[in-house]
Design a protein around this motif. Structure first.
Motif, PDB file in Angstrom:
ATOM      1  N   LYS A  57      -1.289 -12.660  -1.691  1.00 51.39           N
ATOM      2  CA  LYS A  57      -1.179 -11.801  -0.506  1.00 51.39           C
ATOM      3  C   LYS A  57       0.254 -11.308  -0.318  1.00 51.39           C
ATOM      4  O   LYS A  57       0.480 -10.118  -0.100  1.00 51.39           O
ATOM      5  CB  LYS A  57      -1.623 -12.582   0.740  1.00 51.39           C
ATOM      6  N   ALA A  58       1.204 -12.230  -0.418  1.00 54.12           N
ATOM      7  CA  ALA A  58       2.604 -11.836  -0.222  1.00 54.12           C
ATOM      8  C   ALA A  58       3.017 -10.822  -1.290  1.00 54.12           C
ATOM      9  O   ALA A  58       3.697  -9.838  -1.000  1.00 54.12           O
ATOM     10  CB  ALA A  58       3.503 -13.067  -0.278  1.00 54.12           C
ATOM     11  N   TRP A  59       2.584 -11.069  -2.504  1.00 49.68           N
ATOM     12  CA  TRP A  59       2.867 -10.138  -3.611  1.00 49.68           C
ATOM     13  C   TRP A  59       2.297  -8.759  -3.288  1.00 49.68           C
ATOM     14  O   TRP A  59       2.943  -7.729  -3.489  1.00 49.68           O
ATOM     15  CB  TRP A  59       2.246 -10.686  -4.901  1.00 49.68           C
ATOM     16  N   GLY A  60       1.076  -8.751  -2.771  1.00 47.75           N
ATOM     17  CA  GLY A  60       0.432  -7.497  -2.407  1.00 47.75           C
ATOM     18  C   GLY A  60       1.180  -6.773  -1.302  1.00 47.75           C
ATOM     19  O   GLY A  60       1.343  -5.545  -1.359  1.00 47.75           O
ATOM     20  N   TYR A  61       1.656  -7.513  -0.334  1.00 46.04           N
ATOM     21  CA  TYR A  61       2.428  -6.868   0.746  1.00 46.04           C
ATOM     22  C   TYR A  61       3.716  -6.252   0.206  1.00 46.04           C
ATOM     23  O   TYR A  61       4.124  -5.176   0.636  1.00 46.04           O
ATOM     24  CB  TYR A  61       2.756  -7.873   1.852  1.00 46.04           C
ATOM     25  N   LEU A  62       4.353  -6.950  -0.757  1.00 45.74           N
ATOM     26  CA  LEU A  62       5.563  -6.378  -1.363  1.00 45.74           C
ATOM     27  C   LEU A  62       5.238  -5.058  -2.041  1.00 45.74           C
ATOM     28  O   LEU A  62       6.003  -4.089  -1.955  1.00 45.74           O
ATOM     29  CB  LEU A  62       6.161  -7.342  -2.389  1.00 45.74           C
ATOM     30  N   ASN A  63       4.096  -5.018  -2.740  1.00 52.18           N
ATOM     31  CA  ASN A  63       3.695  -3.776  -3.400  1.00 52.18           C
ATOM     32  C   ASN A  63       3.415  -2.682  -2.390  1.00 52.18           C
ATOM     33  O   ASN A  63       3.850  -1.540  -2.555  1.00 52.18           O
ATOM     34  CB  ASN A  63       2.448  -4.012  -4.254  1.00 52.18           C
ATOM     35  N   ASP A  64       2.677  -3.037  -1.343  1.00 53.04           N
ATOM     36  CA  ASP A  64       2.345  -2.028  -0.335  1.00 53.04           C
ATOM     37  C   ASP A  64       3.608  -1.539   0.371  1.00 53.04           C
ATOM     38  O   ASP A  64       3.700  -0.365   0.744  1.00 53.04           O
ATOM     39  CB  ASP A  64       1.366  -2.610   0.683  1.00 53.04           C
ATOM     40  N   ALA A  65       4.564  -2.434   0.540  1.00 56.04           N
ATOM     41  CA  ALA A  65       5.804  -2.047   1.228  1.00 56.04           C
ATOM     42  C   ALA A  65       6.512  -0.919   0.496  1.00 56.04           C
ATOM     43  O   ALA A  65       7.318  -0.201   1.094  1.00 56.04           O
ATOM     44  CB  ALA A  65       6.733  -3.253   1.364  1.00 56.04           C
ATOM     45  N   HIS A  66       6.208  -0.755  -0.785  1.00 53.88           N
ATOM     46  CA  HIS A  66       6.826   0.344  -1.536  1.00 53.88           C
ATOM     47  C   HIS A  66       6.380   1.703  -1.035  1.00 53.88           C
ATOM     48  O   HIS A  66       6.982   2.715  -1.354  1.00 53.88           O
ATOM     49  CB  HIS A  66       6.527   0.206  -3.033  1.00 53.88           C
ATOM     50  N   GLN A  67       5.304   1.746  -0.242  1.00 53.93           N
ATOM     51  CA  GLN A  67       4.880   3.024   0.334  1.00 53.93           C
ATOM     52  C   GLN A  67       5.622   3.322   1.638  1.00 53.93           C
ATOM     53  O   GLN A  67       5.461   4.389   2.218  1.00 53.93           O
ATOM     54  CB  GLN A  67       3.369   3.014   0.589  1.00 53.93           C
TER      55      GLN A  67
END
Lengths: 292, 436
Positions: A182-192
């Motif tokens: 989940k945290a990894w996914g949030y980091l990826n989404d934060a790139h938007q």
């Protein structure tokens, strides 16, 4: 110690060039996110490494703190950012491949725009003798150069993934696979979102951990004087603000809002939109002027 | 940056410092002391912190809250060295125009472009302007130039030539890299200086070179073209590694995606690249350093080969041909089986360098080692006993200075010999010159 990566200054944050041209905050936010989604989709179709995609998104976000969306389209700049970041990460891609992929993505988006279903979509490759390719190639070369020039060639990007692993180890959360994912996914989404151009990596990583652990209801020491994020040199206000930026991505958008963004990928569309919506934008900018 | 202070053999900083060096040393502080950043352009000036709002100043610069909210009464935690205050990060800043500089004279022209000496109109600093050749590019901005700029920006060090900024001209094809102007390059200097460097001087130069290369390797950058003409030297006894045109980032594991063998100038090229390795690493730079060390001792390049085969045979002659012991992986290299080795013979280091101490010879042999795995690293080489035995490294300030060819200065003749008596000779010269 290596040179520090650049972050937007307070003046750049308060009054972005797009805002100065009358583009409302929420529209700029959505256009930034959409440009990053296109980069991400193109990266997947090109089988490009995630490091290059993420670096491209960071460069893309920085760019809009020194340039208005009235001057350059998010489509072109996204393409240029991915091309540049692929070189920086030592995995260069071919211009022709990148242009083909962007052509497909943009055709598909405008297909959806007129209300047809995705299943009906059929890609029409660009004509062999047409000018589409050469126009896009020129736009790509200009975009890459403009990114370099407007970022002062300081294209140093620090990605957050290594830091996340370290912090999860310190917090003894590596055995919880759901937290890590989940945290990894949030980091990826934060790139938007623009956060990678606004905050330091530790702050963003803390926000991703915060969102993940809250959602999975894992308690971490959060009462002064023992607050876990302080261990990682982050301030609560900043962590909270990054978390807010990420969560705003998931806000429900109306069909109208979604279509508006897809229709504004080019600078020409942005310009005509600004002309149509000039009175409103004008009053916005004057009120902003009187405040500052 | 903290490494700067501990590097052996660095000179005392010259008094005339550019506006770009100001922050040195600040990063060592554990706690945050707000200082108005002079580097920022007026466009992005941050609220100047006063002493009373010491604690809050960095917060107000953070995007979240420009005003203090309820919880600001809590003391802000001190920052660790790993996370400097946000205000230490540079703002996003566009390239300036090349017209901020006044062109003085052309220094040299190479395949990459032209280098000019120029003056910063604002500060008066003398700089080197390198114009990149972009006209014939088919693939956008050349990746080699990108690597060079990236490497220079991420490897800032006392002994790496300082990149100041990248400026642009009127069109998109005019890009100039602005670097510190350094008076000499080591190759020209070795060719023109009257006497070779002393042992104490060679030690200082080697320490500086090794610490620069260690710094690059720590930042995941391979130089791949170390040679004396790429080492610049100022008049204060400090050398600077320059020309990162072949440099690139490397990762762990090394060589993912393959590395090109078309790197390193032949005379400084390590045997593994000559034999076709595609997964070479930091050890390639150390071999080049070994060649440079030898060149400083001999005052001429160690291996002056015409081609790759001659280069290999010269290496075989000096080191003795490789054996299973000295290079276990030799036969697995692409060209390892195609080259016939000469009959075994001992190395020739002692005959080639008769006056070097045994510690010095040991360092040279550790650098010029066949097996890249066994070759000494920059980190280890800096600790080598050669640098602590007598004579100790000379302080850079005690180095002599030389006329700079790049600045257009000429070596003055050591003395002016008296001219011959005029009247008598003139007739003689006229006679001989007049006869057709």
């Amino acid at each position: 110690m290596a040179t520090l990566y650049p972050l937007a200054s307070l003046a750049q944050i308060e009054n972005t060039p797009s805002k100065q041209d009358g583009i409302p905050d929420d529209l700029e936010e959505d256009l930034r996110a959409y440009g990053c989604k296109l980069i991400h989709q193109a990266g997947i179709l090109l089988k490009q490494k995630q490091v290059a995609v993420a670096a491209a998104q960071v460069l893309f976000q920085r760019f809009w703190f020194v340039t208005s969306m009235k001057q350059f389209g998010v489509g072109d700049i996204g393409m240029g950012a991915l091309y540049l970041a692929s070189k920086l990460e030592e995995c260069p891609i071919r211009m022709r491949d990148l242009i083909n992929v962007y052509d497909l993505l943009l055709q598909r988006a405008s297909h959806a725009l007129v209300g047809k279903s995705v299943d009906m979509f059929q890609y029409h490759p660009m004509s062999y003798f047409g000018n589409t390719f050469y126009d896009m190639k020129d736009a790509l070369v200009v975009a890459e150069m403009q990114i370099l020039k407007r970022l002062g060639f300081n294209v140093h990007v620090v990605l957050p993934y290594g830091t996340l692993i370290n912090y999860l180890r310190v917090l003894e959360l590596t055995n919880r696979e759901d937290v890590c994912t989940k945290a990894w996914g949030y980091l990826n989404d934060a790139h938007q979102t623009p956060v990678y151009a606004l905050y330091q990596v530790p702050t963003i990583v803390c926000a991703a951990i915060l969102l993940a652990t809250r959602q999975l209801q894992i308690p971490l020491p959060s009462e002064p004087p023992a607050c876990w994020w302080e261990l990682f040199d982050a301030d609560w206000e900043d962590v909270w603000s990054v978390g807010g930026s990420i969560m705003r991505l998931y806000r429900k958008r109306t069909e109208e809002e979604k279509n508006r963004v897809v229709g504004l990928v080019n600078k020409k569309d942005v310009r005509s939109w600004l002309e149509e919506n000039a009175p409103q934008a004008g009053s916005d900018s004057t009120s902003a002027m009187s405040v500052t | 940056m903290s490494a700067v202070e501990t590097v052996p053999g660095t000179s005392t900083p010259s008094r005339k410092r550019s506006k770009w060096d100001e922050d040195e040393g600040e990063d060592e502080q554990l706690t945050y002391v707000p200082q108005p950043k002079k580097r920022a352009k007026p466009k992005s000036i941050r609220p100047a912190p006063s002493a009373s709002e010491n604690v809050d100043s960095s917060r107000s610069a953070s995007p979240s809250g420009s005003q203090s909210t309820g919880s600001t009464s809590r003391q802000k935690p001190t920052h660790s060295v790993y996370v400097p205050p946000r205000t230490h990060h540079p703002p996003i800043q566009a390239s300036r125009s090349v017209y901020s500089y006044e062109r003085l004279n052309q220094i040299e022209e190479g395949s990459y472009g032209v280098v000019y000496r120029a003056r910063d109109k604002q500060t008066g600093d003398i700089v080197a302007l390198k114009k990149l050749k972009l006209e014939e590019e088919k693939n956008g901005f050349p990746i080699t130039a990108l690597r060079e700029i990236y490497a220079l920006m991420s490897c800032r060090h006392e002994n790496v030539v300082g990149i100041r900024e990248v400026v642009v001209g009127d069109t998109l094809t005019q890009v100039f890299v602005v670097m510190d102007f350094i008076e000499h390059d080591l190759k020209t200097l070795l060719g023109t200086m009257p006497a070779p460097f002393l042992q104490s001087e060679i030690k200082t130069l080697m320490l500086q070179l090794l610490s620069a290369v260690r710094h690059c390797h720590q930042n995941w950058i391979l130089h791949r073209d170390l040679k004396t003409s790429n080492l610049l030297m100022n008049n204060r006894g400090t050398i600077k590694v320059a020309d990162f045109g072949l440099a690139r980032r490397y990762g762990d594991p090394i060589g993912v995606g393959g590395l090109t063998q078309l790197v390193v100038t032949l005379w400084y090229r390590p045997p593994e690249i000559l034999l076709g390795a595609t997964t070479y690493s930091t050890a390639v730079d150390l071999w080049s350093i070994g060649c440079i060390f030898a060149e400083l001792l001999l005052k001429e390049p160690l291996f002056q080969a015409q081609g790759e085969l001659e280069m290999l045979s010269m290496i075989f002659k000096l080191l003795g041909p490789p054996t299973k012991n000295s290079w276990p992986d030799y036969s697995s290299l692409p060209l390892g089986k195609t080259i016939s080795l000469p009959s075994p013979q001992p190395h020739q280091f002692r005959t080639k360098f008769p006056y070097l101490t045994s510690a010095g010879l040991d360092l040279l042999m550790s650098l010029l080692t066949y097996d890249p795995e066994m070759r000494i690293t920059a980190e280890e080489a800096l600790e080598h006993p050669y640098f602590t035995e007598s004579p100790v490294p000379k302080h850079p300030d005690l180095f002599g200075s030389f006329p700079s060819a790049a600045a257009g200065e000429k070596r003055r003749k050591p003395f002016n010999s008296p001219t011959a008596p005029r009247g008598a000779n003139l007739n003689f010269l006229n006679d001989s010159n007049l006869s057709p």
